[in-house]
Motif scaffolding. Sequence first.
Motif, PDB file in Angstrom:
ATOM      1  N   PHE A  70      -8.108  11.241  -1.911  1.00 25.26           N
ATOM      2  CA  PHE A  70      -7.092  11.799  -1.014  1.00 25.26           C
ATOM      3  C   PHE A  70      -7.520  11.777   0.457  1.00 25.26           C
ATOM      4  CE2 PHE A  70      -6.077  14.402  -5.007  1.00 25.26           C
ATOM      5  CZ  PHE A  70      -5.105  13.508  -5.436  1.00 25.26           C
ATOM      6  N   TYR A  71      -8.419  10.822   0.809  1.00 27.79           N
ATOM      7  CA  TYR A  71      -8.882  10.742   2.204  1.00 27.79           C
ATOM      8  C   TYR A  71      -7.731  10.495   3.172  1.00 27.79           C
ATOM      9  CZ  TYR A  71      -8.223   5.677   2.160  1.00 27.79           C
ATOM     10  OH  TYR A  71      -7.661   4.427   2.094  1.00 27.79           O
ATOM     11  N   ASN A  72      -6.687   9.787   2.688  1.00 30.47           N
ATOM     12  CA  ASN A  72      -5.569   9.435   3.569  1.00 30.47           C
ATOM     13  C   ASN A  72      -4.290  10.215   3.262  1.00 30.47           C
ATOM     14  OD1 ASN A  72      -5.149   8.304   1.095  1.00 30.47           O
ATOM     15  ND2 ASN A  72      -4.644   6.246   1.841  1.00 30.47           N
ATOM     16  N   LEU A 116       0.831  -1.200   0.000  1.00 28.38           N
ATOM     17  CA  LEU A 116       0.000   0.000   0.000  1.00 28.38           C
ATOM     18  C   LEU A 116       0.870   1.256   0.000  1.00 28.38           C
ATOM     19  CD1 LEU A 116      -2.794   1.308   0.115  1.00 28.38           C
ATOM     20  CD2 LEU A 116      -2.678   1.189   2.600  1.00 28.38           C
ATOM     21  N   LEU A 117       1.959   1.222   0.784  1.00 27.67           N
ATOM     22  CA  LEU A 117       2.856   2.377   0.836  1.00 27.67           C
ATOM     23  C   LEU A 117       3.489   2.621  -0.527  1.00 27.67           C
ATOM     24  CD1 LEU A 117       4.127   4.579   2.550  1.00 27.67           C
ATOM     25  CD2 LEU A 117       6.005   3.009   3.049  1.00 27.67           C
ATOM     26  N   ALA A 118       3.977   1.539  -1.159  1.00 29.88           N
ATOM     27  CA  ALA A 118       4.568   1.670  -2.496  1.00 29.88           C
ATOM     28  C   ALA A 118       3.552   2.271  -3.457  1.00 29.88           C
ATOM     29  CB  ALA A 118       5.040   0.313  -3.001  1.00 29.88           C
ATOM     30  N   ASN A 119       2.304   1.816  -3.328  1.00 30.68           N
ATOM     31  CA  ASN A 119       1.249   2.355  -4.185  1.00 30.68           C
ATOM     32  C   ASN A 119       0.999   3.827  -3.904  1.00 30.68           C
ATOM     33  OD1 ASN A 119       0.826   0.019  -5.600  1.00 30.68           O
ATOM     34  ND2 ASN A 119      -0.838  -0.700  -4.271  1.00 30.68           N
ATOM     35  N   GLN A 120       1.090   4.178  -2.628  1.00 31.36           N
ATOM     36  CA  GLN A 120       0.863   5.589  -2.276  1.00 31.36           C
ATOM     37  C   GLN A 120       1.971   6.469  -2.847  1.00 31.36           C
ATOM     38  OE1 GLN A 120       0.275   6.134   1.907  1.00 31.36           O
ATOM     39  NE2 GLN A 120      -1.744   5.204   1.876  1.00 31.36           N
ATOM     40  N   ILE A 121       3.203   5.954  -2.825  1.00 32.92           N
ATOM     41  CA  ILE A 121       4.313   6.718  -3.392  1.00 32.92           C
ATOM     42  C   ILE A 121       4.120   6.863  -4.899  1.00 32.92           C
ATOM     43  CG2 ILE A 121       6.803   6.686  -3.838  1.00 32.92           C
ATOM     44  CD1 ILE A 121       7.033   5.286  -1.030  1.00 32.92           C
ATOM     45  N   ILE A 156      -4.659   4.966  -7.868  1.00 31.38           N
ATOM     46  CA  ILE A 156      -5.921   5.599  -7.460  1.00 31.38           C
ATOM     47  C   ILE A 156      -6.471   4.892  -6.220  1.00 31.38           C
ATOM     48  CG2 ILE A 156      -8.313   6.078  -8.145  1.00 31.38           C
ATOM     49  CD1 ILE A 156      -7.222   6.223 -11.089  1.00 31.38           C
ATOM     50  N   ALA A 157      -6.399   3.543  -6.220  1.00 30.43           N
ATOM     51  CA  ALA A 157      -6.941   2.776  -5.094  1.00 30.43           C
ATOM     52  C   ALA A 157      -6.132   2.997  -3.816  1.00 30.43           C
ATOM     53  CB  ALA A 157      -6.983   1.291  -5.451  1.00 30.43           C
ATOM     54  N   ALA A 158      -4.919   3.528  -3.953  1.00 35.07           N
ATOM     55  CA  ALA A 158      -4.102   3.810  -2.765  1.00 35.07           C
ATOM     56  C   ALA A 158      -4.491   5.120  -2.092  1.00 35.07           C
ATOM     57  CB  ALA A 158      -2.626   3.841  -3.144  1.00 35.07           C
TER      58      ALA A 158
END
Length: 323
Positions: free
Chosen positions: A143-145, A2-7, A95-97
């Motif tokens: 961008f909730y998170n 998830l972190l990799a996806n967020q980056i 997007i899902a991240a």
Amino acid sequence: ELLANQIAAGEVIERPASVVKELVENAIDANATQVEIVIENSGLDLIKVIDNGQGIDQAEVPLAFVRHATSKIQDRHDLFNIMTLGFRGEALPSIAAVADVTLQTRTKLADTGFLYQVKGGQVAQEGPTVGRFGTIVAVRSLFYNTPARLKYLKKPQTELSLMVETINHLAMAYPNVALTLSHNGKTLVKTPGNGDLRQVLAVVYDRKTAEKMVAFEGASGHFKVNGYLSLPEQTRSSRSYFAVLVNHRFVKNFSVSNAISAGYGSKLMVGRFPIGAINIELDPLLVDVNVHPQKAEIRLSEEGELTELITQVIANRLRGENL
Ligand code: ADP
Ligand code: MG
């Protein structure tokens, strides 16, 4: 993961307009001829893209949310491949991240539709559903998170106009796709999808302006160009109004923009720029591979040949019109 996806998301998904661009490009890649974009609250509450494309096989849906699982890129020249807009397999996972995503899809071969929902980075729901052919992707709580992203966004009106601009660019690049964009129930963009670029220009600019535009086309060793250009009196104060499309991608290129203005020569007042759209077809190998995939600016080899072609074609065309 998830972190990799967020980056990754930080690079791919900067703002609501990035979501719109990626989802509509996916729909176009799936050979959709009709794409409807539904926006609520400038994209922060809802971005929904409904297409009539080929859909996704049920078994492949989870993979579509895994980064690079679906990468189509062989080398960086594939960026300007004329066949597909997507290539990295990064958009949906990104997007899902940073948002909740519900995807509903059905191929021509499937007996039912398939629903797949990612919420808070976790699969929240998956299974069969009734559904039409094609794909619907709904993005909520963008961008909730990532509060930093939210803070960095411009005024809602500005974010909305960036989404409209994104759709306008795609509409000009794909006149054969009927695109509709609505915001809070109000239709902001609607193109006929009949392949006629002039009718798309009527939507992007206005009908009167588009009707007066002049068609042009030409070719040289490496390039083919065609499009519509405005009469010398139909100008704007910003060069960005002339859309440049390379192999069906909206790009920015200073030399091309200058070459267009040069074609008007002294007919153009200082500080004024023509409007219209130019399609440039070229071998993807001519695109400088050092361009960043997220940036619209591109550099080309054989640029001199291209700028000369553009200036010549436009000058000749305006002369032909006795202007
Ligand atoms: P890319 O477009 O770079 O391949 P994406 O993350 O945007 O990566 O999409 C992942 C994959 O999901 C695509 O390669 C495609 O197979 C599938 N897909 C996504 N959206 C759609 C759609 N609207 N219709 C059909 N397939 C889709
Ligand atoms: Mg994509």
